[in-house]
Design an enzyme around this catalytic site. Structure first.
Site, short mmCIF file in Angstrom:
data_model
loop_
_atom_site.label_atom_id
_atom_site.label_comp_id
_atom_site.label_asym_id
_atom_site.label_seq_id
_atom_site.Cartn_x
_atom_site.Cartn_y
_atom_site.Cartn_z
N ASP A 25 0.86 -1.18 0.00
CA ASP A 25 0.00 0.00 0.00
C ASP A 25 0.90 1.23 0.00
O ASP A 25 1.71 1.42 0.91
CB ASP A 25 -0.90 -0.01 1.24
CG ASP A 25 -2.09 0.92 1.10
OD1 ASP A 25 -2.07 1.77 0.20
OD2 ASP A 25 -3.04 0.79 1.89
N ASP A 120 -2.97 2.42 -6.02
CA ASP A 120 -1.94 2.49 -4.98
C ASP A 120 -1.87 1.27 -4.07
O ASP A 120 -1.19 1.32 -3.04
CB ASP A 120 -2.13 3.75 -4.13
CG ASP A 120 -3.50 3.82 -3.47
OD1 ASP A 120 -4.36 2.96 -3.76
OD2 ASP A 120 -3.72 4.74 -2.66
N GLU A 121 -2.52 0.16 -4.40
CA GLU A 121 -2.40 -1.03 -3.55
C GLU A 121 -2.61 -2.30 -4.35
O GLU A 121 -3.28 -2.31 -5.38
CB GLU A 121 -3.39 -0.98 -2.37
CG GLU A 121 -4.84 -0.97 -2.76
CD GLU A 121 -5.76 -1.06 -1.55
OE1 GLU A 121 -5.44 -1.81 -0.61
OE2 GLU A 121 -6.81 -0.40 -1.57
#
Length: 484
Positions: A25, A120-121
């Protein structure tokens, strides 16, 4: 941060287990990218999002979070909290997507299969970690973090456990800029005290149901009988959530199917009876859908507005832009154009906004104040399942169209946060504008904090610039990233 880290001893990390799933993350991704590419912002409270009256926070730096700001907070409220040193900048989706692509391309050189959840993860399950110790996993995660930090300049956090659920909880505990290992041997000890809301699938509604029965922690849910869990949450959901609470998660890590639409809708207790209420509902749901769009990592061409009337008739109207965008002003302006007045169609009990025509290829308009023509398509679904013919159409099916002119709200030529180019000073971004003056900060990712030069609007020899120039990456690298 989701919760404080759980500190493991060398003995805890020495335990081996067959399966290790990782969850990575990126830390405060949107604001971190802004601080990376605009060095003046490093160490300062930064909010990313719209500055309009109904704008919300899309991203907040850790400096801003320490002052009480968070994602989805009304921007006017958050902006007051970060004064006087804080800065508010508009979202730059094309920059976030490009940085994300390079990060995941780096990670794929080590782990071929990545289940990317958003910009983003992602989940990873490296084959070389099969049967390894927690210490081995910790070393591996630190290696990946080091690669990203050195190549990109950003930090990311990792969680590791025997399944997706536990890896994701771990990354939340590790933030910011850390690693949290949750060995199977300590899973119950670590997870049981945590709020039941930490479990994937427990939302506000499920949480309230559980709270009424005094089920507050993961341990409380694990101790509940299977019969009671099913009665509270439903057969399928109850069984799945209780399994996760008890440490069972064998879901595989695999590439995700690509969503065709991102949307948000709300049903209101009181019917909406005026156009102003519809616009407010569109703004609320549009902001929510826009945050998801940014995290998805793609841009949208088509906007759809859905209105369910009090007689249960559903009216969906959509229009397609000439280019894909993540600009919230453009998307909401089109959604406003699609909205129907309850005075004409009847009171509305549900309003939704959807974005489709999703693509990684984005061409932002450098002049969003211009007009363009769009084709509006309308679909009506009556509770009586009757076919509705829209006047002026062929009469076949329930689709109709009209030519409409979408007029963007008037906006100043130069706005804070805009990327610009000057023939002498090069690339920069507008730090402030108004009263006939424009202040520009000339800097990029590699320049260090840049100088500010203030121009009068009449003498400002500025042109809108490609936001990707802030990265100062080789042109061939940018071409490769957008060709992937």
């Amino acid at each position: 941060m989701d919760s404080s880290a759980y500190h493991l001893s060398s003995k805890d990390l020495a335990c081996r287990q067959n399966r290790w799933v990782l969850h990575c993350d990126m830390d405060a991704f949107f604001s971190s990218v802004e601080q990376l590419t605009r060095p003046t912002l490093q160490g300062r409270p930064v909010l990313v999002g719209g500055r309009s009256g109904r704008g919300v926070v899309a991203g907040a730096s850790y400096e801003a979070r320490a002052l009480g700001c968070h994602s989805a907070m009304p921007m006017h409220q958050a902006a007051r909290l970060i004064e006087p040193r804080g800065v508010v900048v508009p979202t730059r989706g094309v920059v976030y997507r490009t940085v994300s692509r390079r990060i995941f391309r780096l990670l794929r050189t080590y782990v071929p299969v990545i289940e990317q959840l958003s910009v983003d993860e992602a989940f990873l399950e490296p084959a070389e970690l099969h049967g390894c110790t927690g210490a081995d996993v910790l070393e591996y995660c630190e290696m990946l973090r080091s690669v990203v930090r050195e190549e990109i300049g950003l930090s990311l956090s990792f969680g590791a456990g025997s399944g997706k659920q536990y890896a994701k909880i771990g990354s939340g505990m590790a933030k910011p800029d850390g690693v949290q290992i949750i060995p199977a041997s300590l899973m119950n000890k670590i997870l049981r005290p945590l709020s039941v809301r930490k479990l994937w699938g427990v939302g506000p509604v499920s949480e309230k149901k559980l709270q009424k029965e005094n089920i507050l922690t993961i341990g409380d849910l694990a101790d509940l009988s299977e019969k009671d869990a099913k009665a509270l949450l439903g057969s399928a959901v109850g069984r799945q959530l209780q399994g996760l609470a008890r440490g069972f998660d064998n879901r595989p890590v695999c590439e995700r199917a690509i969503a065709k639409q991102i949307s948000s809708e709300s049903t209101y207790r009181t019917d909406i009876t005026d156009k102003a209420g519809i616009i407010a509902a569109i703004d609320d749901n549009g902001d929510d859908a826009h945050r998801r769009l940014l995290h998805d990592g793609r841009a949208a061409r088509t906007v759809t507005v859905k209105q369910k009337l009090s007689d249960m008739t559903i009216i969906s109207r959509s229009a397609t832009l000439p280019y894909a965008t993540t600009d919230i002003r453009t998307l909401l302006a089109l959604a406003h154009r699609l909205a129907l007045d309850p005075a004409t169609v009847g009171a509305c009990r549900l309003v939704g906004v959807g974005f489709s025509g999703l693509t990684t290829v984005q061409q932002e308009s450098l002049f969003p104040g211009l007009d363009w023509e769009v084709n509006i398509e309308e679909e009506r679904d009556n509770s009586d399942a009757q076919t509705v013919t829209i006047p002026g159409t062929t009469g076949q099916g329930v689709y109709g169209s009209e030519r409409a002119l979408l007029h963007m709200p008037d906006c100043p030529r130069w706005q804070s946060g805009m990327d610009v180019m000057h023939p002498t000073y090069g690339f920069g971004w507008i730090q402030g504008a108004g009263q006939g003056k424009v202040s520009v900060r000339f800097e990029t990712r590699t320049s260090g904090p840049g100088r500010v030069i203030t121009f009068t609007e009449e003498t400002a020899d500025l042109t809108p610039a490609d936001p990707l120039l802030c990265l100062d990456w080789p042109e061939e690298e940018l071409h490769r990233l957008h060709a992937d």
